[in-house]
Design an enzyme around this catalytic site. Structure first.
Site, PDB file in Angstrom:
ATOM      1  N   ASP A  43       0.757  -1.144  -0.093  1.00 53.10           N
ATOM      2  CA  ASP A  43      -0.149   0.010  -0.086  1.00 53.10           C
ATOM      3  C   ASP A  43       0.947   1.243   0.046  1.00 53.10           C
ATOM      4  O   ASP A  43       2.072   1.134   0.072  1.00 53.10           O
ATOM      5  CB  ASP A  43      -1.069  -0.084   1.138  1.00 53.10           C
ATOM      6  CG  ASP A  43      -0.325   0.039   2.685  1.00 53.10           C
ATOM      7  OD1 ASP A  43       0.937   0.290   2.594  1.00 53.10           O
ATOM      8  OD2 ASP A  43      -0.889  -0.145   3.550  1.00 53.10           O
ATOM      9  N   SER A  44       0.185   2.413  -0.065  1.00 54.98           N
ATOM     10  CA  SER A  44       1.190   3.744   0.117  1.00 54.98           C
ATOM     11  C   SER A  44       1.323   4.290   1.147  1.00 54.98           C
ATOM     12  O   SER A  44       2.407   5.224   1.304  1.00 54.98           O
ATOM     13  CB  SER A  44       0.219   4.525  -0.959  1.00 54.98           C
ATOM     14  OG  SER A  44      -0.827   5.285  -0.171  1.00 54.98           O
ATOM     15  N   ASP A  64      -2.904   8.183  -1.544  1.00 53.98           N
ATOM     16  CA  ASP A  64      -4.390   8.918  -1.583  1.00 53.98           C
ATOM     17  C   ASP A  64      -4.476   9.460  -0.452  1.00 53.98           C
ATOM     18  O   ASP A  64      -3.791   8.899   0.775  1.00 53.98           O
ATOM     19  CB  ASP A  64      -5.427   7.900  -2.293  1.00 53.98           C
ATOM     20  CG  ASP A  64      -5.524   6.810  -1.378  1.00 53.98           C
ATOM     21  OD1 ASP A  64      -4.809   6.347  -0.336  1.00 53.98           O
ATOM     22  OD2 ASP A  64      -6.675   6.053  -1.596  1.00 53.98           O
ATOM     23  N   GLN A 100     -11.584   7.239  -5.446  1.00 53.24           N
ATOM     24  CA  GLN A 100     -12.211   7.526  -4.087  1.00 53.24           C
ATOM     25  C   GLN A 100     -13.511   8.086  -4.641  1.00 53.24           C
ATOM     26  O   GLN A 100     -13.864   7.793  -5.574  1.00 53.24           O
ATOM     27  CB  GLN A 100     -10.950   8.594  -3.541  1.00 53.24           C
ATOM     28  CG  GLN A 100     -10.127   7.694  -2.904  1.00 53.24           C
ATOM     29  CD  GLN A 100     -10.292   7.041  -1.480  1.00 53.24           C
ATOM     30  OE1 GLN A 100     -11.356   6.943  -1.164  1.00 53.24           O
ATOM     31  NE2 GLN A 100      -9.515   6.190  -1.130  1.00 53.24           N
ATOM     32  N   GLY A 107     -11.618   3.561   0.237  1.00 56.05           N
ATOM     33  CA  GLY A 107     -12.421   4.316   1.076  1.00 56.05           C
ATOM     34  C   GLY A 107     -13.831   3.561   1.441  1.00 56.05           C
ATOM     35  O   GLY A 107     -14.937   4.264   1.691  1.00 56.05           O
ATOM     36  N   ASP A 158      -7.736  -7.753   0.362  1.00 59.29           N
ATOM     37  CA  ASP A 158      -7.025  -7.774   1.316  1.00 59.29           C
ATOM     38  C   ASP A 158      -7.624  -7.520   2.779  1.00 59.29           C
ATOM     39  O   ASP A 158      -8.590  -6.671   2.822  1.00 59.29           O
ATOM     40  CB  ASP A 158      -5.714  -6.947   1.376  1.00 59.29           C
ATOM     41  CG  ASP A 158      -5.996  -5.539   1.748  1.00 59.29           C
ATOM     42  OD1 ASP A 158      -6.566  -4.709   0.934  1.00 59.29           O
ATOM     43  OD2 ASP A 158      -5.699  -5.259   2.931  1.00 59.29           O
ATOM     44  N   CYS A 163     -11.965 -28.809   6.411  1.00 60.67           N
ATOM     45  CA  CYS A 163     -10.426 -28.039   6.268  1.00 60.67           C
ATOM     46  C   CYS A 163      -9.333 -28.989   6.448  1.00 60.67           C
ATOM     47  O   CYS A 163      -9.337 -30.098   7.426  1.00 60.67           O
ATOM     48  CB  CYS A 163     -10.534 -27.049   7.117  1.00 60.67           C
ATOM     49  SG  CYS A 163      -9.090 -25.910   7.117  1.00 60.67           S
ATOM     50  N   CYS A 198      -6.521 -27.966   6.888  1.00 66.40           N
ATOM     51  CA  CYS A 198      -5.134 -27.214   7.628  1.00 66.40           C
ATOM     52  C   CYS A 198      -4.674 -28.158   8.708  1.00 66.40           C
ATOM     53  O   CYS A 198      -5.405 -28.781   9.384  1.00 66.40           O
ATOM     54  CB  CYS A 198      -5.602 -26.082   7.878  1.00 66.40           C
ATOM     55  SG  CYS A 198      -6.256 -25.698   9.741  1.00 66.40           S
ATOM     56  N   CYS A 201      -6.826 -28.304  11.957  1.00 63.10           N
ATOM     57  CA  CYS A 201      -8.066 -29.050  11.794  1.00 63.10           C
ATOM     58  C   CYS A 201      -8.016 -30.591  11.489  1.00 63.10           C
ATOM     59  O   CYS A 201      -8.645 -31.464  12.128  1.00 63.10           O
ATOM     60  CB  CYS A 201      -9.004 -28.569  10.471  1.00 63.10           C
ATOM     61  SG  CYS A 201      -9.608 -26.942  10.565  1.00 63.10           S
ATOM     62  N   HIS A 231      -5.439 -21.754  10.108  1.00 60.78           N
ATOM     63  CA  HIS A 231      -6.849 -22.163   9.598  1.00 60.78           C
ATOM     64  C   HIS A 231      -7.752 -21.025   9.100  1.00 60.78           C
ATOM     65  O   HIS A 231      -8.182 -21.212   7.842  1.00 60.78           O
ATOM     66  CB  HIS A 231      -7.670 -22.871  10.938  1.00 60.78           C
ATOM     67  CG  HIS A 231      -9.068 -23.064  10.557  1.00 60.78           C
ATOM     68  ND1 HIS A 231      -9.407 -23.787   9.942  1.00 60.78           N
ATOM     69  CD2 HIS A 231      -9.999 -21.874  10.707  1.00 60.78           C
ATOM     70  CE1 HIS A 231     -10.828 -23.730   9.600  1.00 60.78           C
ATOM     71  NE2 HIS A 231     -11.132 -22.534   9.993  1.00 60.78           N
TER      72      HIS A 231
END
Lengths: 377, 377
Positions: free
Chosen positions: A92-93, A146, A189, A216, A266, A304, A306, A309, A335
């Site tokens: 990110d910025s 931004d 934005q 935003g 994300d 699952c 993982c 689990c 998990h």
């Protein structure tokens, strides 16, 4: 503009699946990017992050510029070597964290002056410096600086903020120049105002970016308003460029946003919740602190694969959560990231099969009927 | 008495190397047992603990009886299944933690009544209950309940405490009966008084145990006094039974104790230090918080094959320690346990080659000359 190649392999209504091809690897879309704030996806080894199915991680410019410092990371060979992650990294910025974590912020047209939340030291972030830091880190996908407007905000406030963000986007584009193979994404934005969102898209398209973030959102406006903004924004974005809904989100947010044509996501939710004893499953989120799990010999989620689990009971996870043991954060983060990646895989398959709408309906019914109720993050 | 078979494969002066054969696996000796207090070796997955070279882990009766409870663990299939460790487990008796952690202790000949440090609930631990708890956990090597006298203590105090511990040892032996395949170790007490240590050995030998712990050391008496006690104690123990120096210790303590005929060790030092940013190396202990490591691209220890050393720089470890990231605890614990197991392997080889004394001399010279100075735990 040669930073990435985006390939769409299937479309299903507004949804699409495909792949973002970058020098360091291929990101299958729709993609969820685990957040590796300060050079580590918290409580995980990078090998595990890859094992969950993640193709790319996000790193935070704000955190890394303050500690250990972008120039230091560059001298040590870049962020990939530093954190032992050889796949793509999106950075990110820094703008969002400056607004949410730093103190004594002073925003001018030049940029933002602020004090570190760690030691109070003074720093300055401009569109050009954000590009430079991301270049020093060795980012594969850079985001432009931004201004993240507060929510709620009046239309006039959003309009003023948007104008600044668009001037900064233009300078960011100029700053990145021809100096590297990294991709650069602009950020749409405009708050909850459709005409401002569309103005933002229009201005960014004139500049031309490798992909487009939608920023935003998920700041308190609620899911319905967020989906409204996506519906007013995404159709105006070019089809052949990846679309990234920043900071989102909850599983049902992601499902709804994929249906509305979003490709990348994300969020700290799976990692942060894992450290707080919360586990995401197809039947909703479970709070492992709950005493009902103390004698529960069943796995967290029988679907699952993982380690949490396959090798442990809910009773064990309850015990280590209650005891504050580090393994609780490790296993539940593992998990949760596995669940998010499994969800993305299922979404990609549903788009590929032309079944994304019924998949979403089934998912939401099952997920929202979950035992401990829906997670609120 | 069929709980274990002890095989000595080499002797070198007082030192010996060999193997403790248990139903769940073979423990190569001299052995270091990582401490898995509450059903987890902190910040580690059990698979990694095995990868470091550990053949056996220690679990704490006191912690597990309070949370999640021995009966609960038994219902869930025993401690091995609960914590996902299939190798041997040695359990202490709970006595040491009752003395150091619990409040409102009241010791009688029957046992000790105390309040939990977690929730203030009242509990009672007797020699018979300690045996029962360890059986419920599914321990492979049980320790008898003993009283851990404070240090310093007068000879009269130690003599009184020793008498109680020996009565408790006898009851522990009676309680274990023929009810299982677990081994049971007696514990030699007697403070720093050679004749009391020898009296303790004599009484324990009359009862007859599968192995012998040496307790009440590393409580502040210093290394020289500890070695004096070992020299006054170990020669009286039967050669064909394993000897376990409880709660020890620092690398140089372990080396000296192996030369003096000790076979087994446990200590929280590598795990606790790992969580505090301290790393053990052949050249001494390093404090990764130290700013001198901020730009250090070298690995923690070039001789070490653990993930912290093969995949990360000292600069990265410094960064994650300073930032309080969980990965710092994970990597440094993994490294420290690897170092301790590498040290044990080197000691076993040196004993096998008849070079334990020169090995120890070389080790101590190099280790004590280390850059950040010796660890004090």
């Amino acid at each position: 503009m040669s930073g990435l190649r985006f390939e769409i392999s299937a479309e299903d209504g507004g949804a699409r699946s495909g792949a973002v091809h970058l020098a360091r690897g291929v990101v299958r879309t729709p993609a969820f990017m685990p957040v590796g704030t300060a050079g580590t996806v918290k409580a995980m080894l990078p090998e595990w992050v890859a094992e969950t199915g993640a193709d790319i991680v996000l790193a935070n410019t704000y955190h890394l510029m303050l500690r250990p410092g972008a120039e230091r990371i560059a001298k040590l060979g870049g962020l990939h070597a530093f954190m032992n992650w050889s796949g793509p990294i999106l950075t990110d910025s820094g703008g969002y964290q400056v607004m949410s974590l730093a103190s004594l912020r002073k925003i001018t047209d030049d940029g933002v002056r602020f004090r570190s939340h760690i030691d109070g030291s003074e720093h300055f972030l401009s569109p050009e410096r954000a590009v430079e830091i991301q270049r020093l880190l060795g980012s594969d996908i850079q985001m432009v600086l931004d201004e993240c407007a507060a929510y709620p905000a009046t239309e006039a406030e959003i309009e003023r903020s948007l104008a600044l963000s668009m001037r900064w986007a233009s300078r960011s584009k100029a700053a990145v120049g021809e100096r590297g193979a990294a991709a650069q994404f602009g950020i749409v934005q405009g708050g909850v105002y459709p005409h401002l969102r569309q103005r933002s898209v229009h201005e960014l398209l004139e500049m031309g970016f490798d992909g487009y973030g939608v920023g935003g959102l998920a700041v308190g406006e609620g899911q319905a308003a967020m989906f409204d903004v996506l519906e007013a924004t995404v159709p105006h974005l070019p089809k052949d460029r990846p679309r990234y809904l920043m900071g989102v989100g909850k599983p049902d947010d992601i499902v709804g946003a994929v249906l509305r044509g979003t490709d990348m996501f994300d969020c700290v939710l799976p990692t942060r919740s894992g450290r707080n004893g919360q586990a995401f499953t197809w039947k909703g989120a479970l709070n492992l602190r709950n005493a009902r799990y103390a004698d529960d010999a069943a796995p967290l989620d029988e679907r699952c694969a993982c380690p949490a689990c396959t090798s442990y009971s809910r009773a064990y996870l309850h015990h280590v959560v209650k005891s504050g043991e580090i393994i609780a954060s490790m296993l539940l983060t593992w998990h949760n990231l596995t669940f998010f990646q499994d969800l993305m895989r299922a979404l990609r398959e549903a788009v590929g099969n032309g079944t994304s709408v019924p998949f979403a309906a089934r998912f939401l019914t099952q997920y929202r009927g979950g035992k401990d109720g829906e997670s609120d993050g």
